[in-house]
Design an enzyme around this catalytic site. Structure first.
Site, PDB file in Angstrom:
ATOM      1  N   SER A  55     117.048 -37.276  30.499  1.00  0.00           N
ATOM      2  CA  SER A  55     115.865 -37.112  29.981  1.00  0.00           C
ATOM      3  C   SER A  55     115.916 -35.579  30.210  1.00  0.00           C
ATOM      4  O   SER A  55     114.620 -35.032  30.164  1.00  0.00           O
ATOM      5  CB  SER A  55     114.783 -37.960  30.679  1.00  0.00           C
ATOM      6  OG  SER A  55     115.048 -38.293  31.714  1.00  0.00           O
TER       7      SER A  55
ATOM      8  N   HIS B 223     115.532 -41.249  25.175  1.00  0.00           N
ATOM      9  CA  HIS B 223     115.343 -40.427  24.678  1.00  0.00           C
ATOM     10  C   HIS B 223     116.811 -40.381  22.934  1.00  0.00           C
ATOM     11  O   HIS B 223     117.345 -39.375  22.629  1.00  0.00           O
ATOM     12  CB  HIS B 223     115.846 -38.825  25.439  1.00  0.00           C
ATOM     13  CG  HIS B 223     115.052 -38.693  26.214  1.00  0.00           C
ATOM     14  ND1 HIS B 223     113.436 -37.618  25.811  1.00  0.00           N
ATOM     15  CD2 HIS B 223     114.441 -38.975  27.680  1.00  0.00           C
ATOM     16  CE1 HIS B 223     112.652 -37.369  26.455  1.00  0.00           C
ATOM     17  NE2 HIS B 223     113.647 -38.577  27.235  1.00  0.00           N
TER      18      HIS B 223
ATOM     19  N   LYS C 147     108.886 -42.505  22.233  1.00  0.00           N
ATOM     20  CA  LYS C 147     109.015 -41.263  22.300  1.00  0.00           C
ATOM     21  C   LYS C 147     109.455 -40.679  20.304  1.00  0.00           C
ATOM     22  O   LYS C 147     108.046 -40.766  19.682  1.00  0.00           O
ATOM     23  CB  LYS C 147     110.097 -40.950  22.789  1.00  0.00           C
ATOM     24  CG  LYS C 147     110.081 -41.058  23.879  1.00  0.00           C
ATOM     25  CD  LYS C 147     111.071 -40.561  24.967  1.00  0.00           C
ATOM     26  CE  LYS C 147     110.145 -40.263  26.649  1.00  0.00           C
ATOM     27  NZ  LYS C 147     111.433 -41.361  27.752  1.00  0.00           N
TER      28      LYS C 147
HETATM   29  C1  LIG Z   1     110.604 -41.315  28.567  1.00  0.00           C
HETATM   30  C2  LIG Z   1     111.246 -42.738  29.538  1.00  0.00           C
HETATM   31  C3  LIG Z   1     111.495 -43.593  30.151  1.00  0.00           C
HETATM   32  C4  LIG Z   1     109.982 -44.224  29.298  1.00  0.00           C
HETATM   33  O1  LIG Z   1     109.731 -45.207  28.553  1.00  0.00           O
HETATM   34  P1  LIG Z   1     107.642 -45.235  28.488  1.00  0.00           P
HETATM   35  O2  LIG Z   1     108.131 -45.752  26.828  1.00  0.00           O
HETATM   36  O3  LIG Z   1     107.246 -44.140  28.137  1.00  0.00           O
HETATM   37  O4  LIG Z   1     107.573 -45.987  29.463  1.00  0.00           O
HETATM   38  C5  LIG Z   1     112.077 -44.575  30.136  1.00  0.00           C
HETATM   39  N1  LIG Z   1     113.303 -44.046  30.431  1.00  0.00           N
HETATM   40  C6  LIG Z   1     113.824 -43.262  29.710  1.00  0.00           C
HETATM   41  C7  LIG Z   1     115.197 -42.798  30.221  1.00  0.00           C
HETATM   42  C8  LIG Z   1     113.240 -41.858  29.875  1.00  0.00           C
HETATM   43  O5  LIG Z   1     113.180 -40.837  29.134  1.00  0.00           O
END
Ligand SMILES: *Cc1c(COP(=O)(O)O)cnc(C)c1O
Length: 396
Positions: free
Chosen positions: A185, A213, A244
């Site tokens: 990320s 992502h 996302k």
């Molecule tokens: C954003 C993210 C999460 C968390 O996801 P949410 O649905 O916002 O709780 C978990 N793992 C990774 C790699 C992320 O980038």
């Protein structure tokens, strides 16, 4: 209101401010859009995870409204009591198909999905969880809640991973799970999932990939890292987020029917925290349909990604190792990164600065994420401002 007993909180806040770690978020005053109103100012928004620009899409909103009309606004129960609605099951089936898995299980967030799987499967001190050093905080916390020991391998270092799997401790383990982000990320690089899977299987370990992502972003029709590498049917557990590309909030694990059923009976977030509002399931079903039937969204996302990366590189910025829509702009100093972001905002562009401890010291940066909804004009405007402020601050 003051409590002597909470005096420490003020001291902690002061300490954070001194270290440049105090967070006061900017506030979105419009929908999450490629051009948004943030803190009273209309800016090019290069900071959201709204990859497909569907968070305010009329068709998706209509689907959510339809579900509210039919099922109401909330389930008012955990899944295992009476919080399982037919629309939750419909979405689980659709995500299973999307990921070419037998089944999937929904959780309240991507964060919770990682915690649920790590905690539920790594349940004995004879298990072993093996994790990339740059994995997401929710995997780290999941590992902390697990009963198993954990080993960390250097970022994408297969030799190091194999060394860990060869240790007597790993050889003697009851279960071994190798965990990696699909797309990392902060840097936007992709895990070498083909090599990771091959190595894990060679030593009898199974693989969990966190595609937060990557789902809705990479692979055929946005199916994620497994699809990107042609590994269908080879990776045991695929985690996805709904927050996302899927424009709402929640997460899931796509896996075998047996493992899904096991998690549905023991995973603590599934048992002890209520299910999502039905409108969320409807939102994701609508996004899935668009991914499968309207390839233009993904095409625009990747066209925009190529354009922005190219222009930033041409301007002399160090954009690191990214090959995805996450493009970091390396700055190497917290204060400078914070100033860069502030000055850009004055100029009408929002790109958040990321500092220690989210990234290592000297790796401080701005992080940009383009969406399918940005126009080339938006991106040209942004690049001009990056150049202008970058020069001002001696970054290029
Ligand atoms: C954003 C993210 C999460 C968390 O996801 P949410 O649905 O916002 O709780 C978990 N793992 C990774 C790699 C992320 O980038």
């Amino acid at each position: 209101m003051t409590f002597d007993t909470l005096k420490f909180a003020g001291e902690e806040v002061a300490a954070l401010k001194k270290e440049n770690r105090f967070i006061r978020p900017r506030v979105l005053e419009s929908a999450q859009e490629p051009v948004s109103v943030i803190d009273g100012k209309k800016v090019i928004n290069l900071t959201s995870n709204n990859y497909l620009a569907l968070a305010n899409n009329p068709k998706v909103k209509q689907a959510a409204i339809g579900a509210i009309e039919k099922y109401g606004v909330g389930s008012a129960a955990v899944r295992t009591i009476i919080g399982t609605m037919s629309i939750h099951e419909e979405l689980e089936e659709k995500f299973a198909k999307f990921k070419h898995a037998e089944a999937s299980i929904l959780f309240q967030s991507g964060f919770t999905s990682n915690v649920a799987v790590c905690q539920s499967l790594m349940s004995s001190d004879t298990d072993l969880l093996i994790s990339d050093e740059l994995n997401h905080a929710s995997i780290i916390d999941g590992a902390r809640l697990a009963k198993s020991p954990r080993k960390i391998y250097r970022h994408k270092d297969i030799k190091h991973l194999a060394e860990i799997l060869e240790t007597p401790e790993a050889r003697a383990a009851r279960r071994k799970m190798v965990v990696t982000d699909g797309v990392f990320s902060m840097d936007g690089d992709i895990a070498n999932l083909d090599e990771i899977t091959e190595t894990a299987h060679k030593y009898g370990a199974f693989v969990m990939v966190d595609d937060a992502h990557a789902s809705g972003v990479i692979g055929k029709e946005g199916r994620g890292t497994v699809s990107h590498f042609g590994l269908d049917g080879k990776v045991e557990i695929q985690i996805g987020t709904l927050s996302k590309a899927f424009a709402s909030v929640g997460g899931y694990a796509a896996t075998t029917r047996d493992l899904r059923d096991y998690l549905g009976s023991v995973a603590r977030p599934f048992l002890f925290s209520s299910s999502q509002p039905p409108s969320i399931a409807a939102t994701c079903i609508a996004v899935l349909e668009m991914l499968l039937n309207e390839p233009e969204h993904l095409k625009r996302l990747w066209d925009n990604t190529a354009f922005l990366k190219e222009e930033l590189k041409k301007a002399g910025f160090d954009t690191g190792s990214s090959v995805t829509p996450i493009t970091p702009i390396m700055v190497g100093d917290t204060e400078k990164a914070v100033n860069f972001s502030k000055r850009l905002f004055d100029e009408g562009v929002f790109a958040l600065s990321i500092g220690f401890p989210t990234v290592p010291k000297s790796k401080e940066r701005l992080r940009t994420i383009v969406t399918a909804g940005h126009t080339i004009k938006d991106l040209e405007f942004a690049v001009e401002k990056f150049k202008k402020v970058g020069k001002e601050l001696n970054i290029v």
